[in-house]
Design a protein around this motif. Structure first.
Motif, PDB file in Angstrom:
ATOM      1  N   ASP A   1      19.460   6.931  15.746  1.00 11.88           N
ATOM      2  CA  ASP A   1      18.917   5.923  16.276  1.00 11.88           C
ATOM      3  C   ASP A   1      20.265   4.894  16.634  1.00 11.88           C
ATOM      4  N   PRO A   2      20.326   3.668  17.251  1.00  6.57           N
ATOM      5  CA  PRO A   2      20.648   3.056  18.161  1.00  6.57           C
ATOM      6  C   PRO A   2      21.881   2.911  17.774  1.00  6.57           C
ATOM      7  N   SER A   3      22.172   2.740  16.303  1.00  4.15           N
ATOM      8  CA  SER A   3      23.673   2.714  15.251  1.00  4.15           C
ATOM      9  C   SER A   3      24.056   4.436  14.786  1.00  4.15           C
ATOM     10  N   GLY A   4      23.340   5.409  15.267  1.00  2.00           N
ATOM     11  CA  GLY A   4      23.535   6.424  15.203  1.00  2.00           C
ATOM     12  C   GLY A   4      23.144   7.225  13.948  1.00  2.00           C
ATOM     13  N   ARG A   5      22.854   5.773  13.259  1.00  2.00           N
ATOM     14  CA  ARG A   5      22.280   7.040  12.213  1.00  2.00           C
ATOM     15  C   ARG A   5      20.944   8.077  12.445  1.00  2.00           C
ATOM     16  N   MET A   6      21.316   9.033  11.412  1.00  2.00           N
ATOM     17  CA  MET A   6      20.068  10.210  11.586  1.00  2.00           C
ATOM     18  C   MET A   6      18.668  10.054  11.147  1.00  2.00           C
ATOM     19  N   HIS A   7      17.531   9.909  12.161  1.00  2.00           N
ATOM     20  CA  HIS A   7      16.456  10.350  11.985  1.00  2.00           C
ATOM     21  C   HIS A   7      16.582  10.873  10.808  1.00  2.00           C
ATOM     22  N   HIS A   8      16.156  12.370  10.399  1.00  2.00           N
ATOM     23  CA  HIS A   8      16.144  11.953   8.455  1.00  2.00           C
ATOM     24  C   HIS A   8      16.359  12.198   7.484  1.00  2.00           C
ATOM     25  N   SER A   9      17.226  11.523   7.867  1.00  2.00           N
ATOM     26  CA  SER A   9      18.637  11.340   7.196  1.00  2.00           C
ATOM     27  C   SER A   9      17.891   9.497   6.361  1.00  2.00           C
ATOM     28  N   ARG A  10      17.347   9.415   7.433  1.00  2.00           N
ATOM     29  CA  ARG A  10      16.351   7.803   6.988  1.00  2.00           C
ATOM     30  C   ARG A  10      15.099   8.384   7.173  1.00  2.00           C
ATOM     31  N   SER A  11      14.751   9.371   6.907  1.00  2.00           N
ATOM     32  CA  SER A  11      13.617   9.727   6.886  1.00  2.00           C
ATOM     33  C   SER A  11      13.752  10.227   4.906  1.00  2.00           C
ATOM     34  N   CYS A  12      14.480  10.863   4.749  1.00  2.00           N
ATOM     35  CA  CYS A  12      14.853  11.295   2.988  1.00  2.00           C
ATOM     36  C   CYS A  12      15.481   9.727   2.280  1.00  2.00           C
ATOM     37  N   GLU A  13      15.960   8.740   2.954  1.00  2.00           N
ATOM     38  CA  GLU A  13      16.217   7.314   2.307  1.00  2.00           C
ATOM     39  C   GLU A  13      14.701   6.655   1.638  1.00  2.00           C
ATOM     40  N   GLU A  14      14.385   6.362   3.054  1.00  2.00           N
ATOM     41  CA  GLU A  14      12.756   5.761   3.023  1.00  2.00           C
ATOM     42  C   GLU A  14      12.171   6.930   1.693  1.00  2.00           C
ATOM     43  N   LEU A  15      11.516   7.534   1.842  1.00  2.00           N
ATOM     44  CA  LEU A  15      11.357   8.702   0.841  1.00  2.00           C
ATOM     45  C   LEU A  15      11.387   8.122  -0.445  1.00  2.00           C
TER      46      LEU A  15
ATOM     47  N   GLN B   1       0.766  -1.514   0.431  1.00  2.00           N
ATOM     48  CA  GLN B   1      -0.231  -0.086  -0.222  1.00  2.00           C
ATOM     49  C   GLN B   1       0.435   1.170   0.118  1.00  2.00           C
ATOM     50  N   LEU B   2       1.614   2.177  -1.425  1.00  5.41           N
ATOM     51  CA  LEU B   2       2.360   2.007  -1.564  1.00  5.41           C
ATOM     52  C   LEU B   2       2.220   3.747  -0.981  1.00  5.41           C
ATOM     53  N   GLU B   3       0.943   4.157  -1.404  1.00  5.32           N
ATOM     54  CA  GLU B   3       0.074   5.461  -1.219  1.00  5.32           C
ATOM     55  C   GLU B   3      -0.280   5.823   1.277  1.00  5.32           C
ATOM     56  N   ARG B   4      -0.235   5.018   1.189  1.00  2.00           N
ATOM     57  CA  ARG B   4      -0.643   4.578   2.837  1.00  2.00           C
ATOM     58  C   ARG B   4       0.749   4.974   3.450  1.00  2.00           C
ATOM     59  N   ALA B   5       1.574   3.893   2.977  1.00  2.00           N
ATOM     60  CA  ALA B   5       2.911   4.117   3.506  1.00  2.00           C
ATOM     61  C   ALA B   5       3.658   5.399   3.282  1.00  2.00           C
ATOM     62  N   GLN B   6       3.340   6.219   2.529  1.00  2.00           N
ATOM     63  CA  GLN B   6       3.997   7.711   1.729  1.00  2.00           C
ATOM     64  C   GLN B   6       3.205   9.098   2.922  1.00  2.00           C
ATOM     65  N   GLU B   7       2.027   8.277   3.414  1.00  2.00           N
ATOM     66  CA  GLU B   7       1.270   9.115   4.333  1.00  2.00           C
ATOM     67  C   GLU B   7       2.913   9.309   5.568  1.00  2.00           C
ATOM     68  N   HIS B   8       2.920   7.904   5.855  1.00  2.00           N
ATOM     69  CA  HIS B   8       3.697   8.348   6.864  1.00  2.00           C
ATOM     70  C   HIS B   8       5.056   8.051   7.259  1.00  2.00           C
ATOM     71  N   TYR B   9       5.543   7.867   6.003  1.00  2.00           N
ATOM     72  CA  TYR B   9       7.476   8.163   5.206  1.00  2.00           C
ATOM     73  C   TYR B   9       7.051  10.611   5.354  1.00  2.00           C
ATOM     74  N   GLU B  10       5.793  10.497   4.950  1.00  2.00           N
ATOM     75  CA  GLU B  10       5.862  12.241   5.022  1.00  2.00           C
ATOM     76  C   GLU B  10       6.337  12.548   5.898  1.00  2.00           C
ATOM     77  N   VAL B  11       5.311  12.316   6.995  1.00  2.00           N
ATOM     78  CA  VAL B  11       5.163  12.743   8.710  1.00  2.00           C
ATOM     79  C   VAL B  11       6.590  12.451   9.184  1.00  2.00           C
ATOM     80  N   PHE B  12       7.508  11.485   9.220  1.00  2.00           N
ATOM     81  CA  PHE B  12       8.148  10.647   9.978  1.00  2.00           C
ATOM     82  C   PHE B  12       9.771  12.305   9.260  1.00  2.00           C
ATOM     83  N   TYR B  13       9.328  12.326   7.748  1.00  2.00           N
ATOM     84  CA  TYR B  13      10.128  13.303   7.113  1.00  2.00           C
ATOM     85  C   TYR B  13       9.799  14.407   7.844  1.00  2.00           C
ATOM     86  N   HIS B  14       8.664  15.491   8.223  1.00  2.00           N
ATOM     87  CA  HIS B  14       8.398  16.291   8.556  1.00  2.00           C
ATOM     88  C   HIS B  14       8.775  16.279  10.459  1.00  2.00           C
TER      89      HIS B  14
END
Length: 231
Positions: free
Chosen positions: A162-176, A140-153
């Motif tokens: 995250d525990p590994s030291g990865r920046m959340h915002h960088s992760r949000s860009c990658e997922e989008l 369900q790509l459109e539903r996934a997009q909704e949540h990833y965009e909230v994560f991004y903003h």
């Protein structure tokens, strides 16, 4: 009226209910603290404070303030535990046949994070990331997009990791970036080339923002190939 005020305290304050509450319930000395607890969204702390004040008329302001702080701290800790326990259970169920349980507890974790704003939205951001992954697994790509965009903003301008030291915002860009690429590929299959180009361009912008060279080059190649095909 107590119930309605508790509900209202999580959204909009209602001074009229507050006044009626004081009059109808006959708050004891220090009752203003009780009303403040409701207004700030701490119904359990309110109940404990109200019960104590029925038998404790001699409390001074310092004692009331200390009690208020500790009661709300305890209630906040319980709310943290609700989110953490739901996420623990979501990670606990890893077998393919248990996916529905994993998804169920991620949804509960997101509900807890939205309901109680305790950490400037970090838990809510993380829960939206996980919900995006849930919908991605379901296709369900459109539903996934909704949540990833909230994560991004929610992560924009934050230094959360995250525990590994990865920046959340960088992760949000990658997922989008990955999601927009999938949406673009689906549009290509549907021969909707105009919207496919727009989607790949979004993917390119996300790849640039997270400074991921491979994603950037891959998306540029897709855009270039599509442009040549349409010429």
């Amino acid at each position: 009226e107590i119930f309605h005020y508790i509900q209202d305290s999580r959204g909009h304050q209602n001074q009229e209910i507050s006044r009626n509450f004081k009059i109808n319930c006959g708050l004891p000395k220090g009752g203003g603290v009780c009303v403040a607890l409701l207004r700030e969204g701490f119904p359990r702390s309110f109940a404990q404070m109200f019960s104590l004040l029925q038998r404790w008329d001699a409390a001074d302001p310092h004692e009331l303030h200390t009690l208020q702080q500790r009661l709300t701290s305890a209630e906040t800790a319980e709310r943290h535990e609700a989110y953490d326990n739901h996420m623990f259970l979501a990670r606990f169920f890893t077998e393919p046949e248990d996916k529905w349980l994993k998804h169920h507890f991620i949804q509960l974790a997101l509900h807890s994070a939205r309901k109680f704003k305790m950490d400037s939205g970090k838990r809510e951001a993380e829960a939206n990331l996980h919900m995006g992954q849930v919908y991605l697994e379901k296709g369900q790509l459109e539903r996934a997009q909704e949540h990833y965009e909230v994560f991004y903003h929610l992560t924009m301008g934050r230094t959360w990791q995250d525990p590994s030291g990865r920046m959340h915002h960088s992760r949000s860009c990658e997922e989008l970036q990955k999601l927009f690429t999938l949406l673009g590929q689906r549009l290509l299959q549907e021969q909707d080339y105009t919207h496919a180009i727009k989607m790949f361009n979004k993917a390119y912008q996300m790849a640039k923002e997270c400074m991921h060279t491979l994603f950037t080059l891959t998306t540029l190649y897709k855009l270039h190939s599509l442009s040549i095909m349409l010429c």
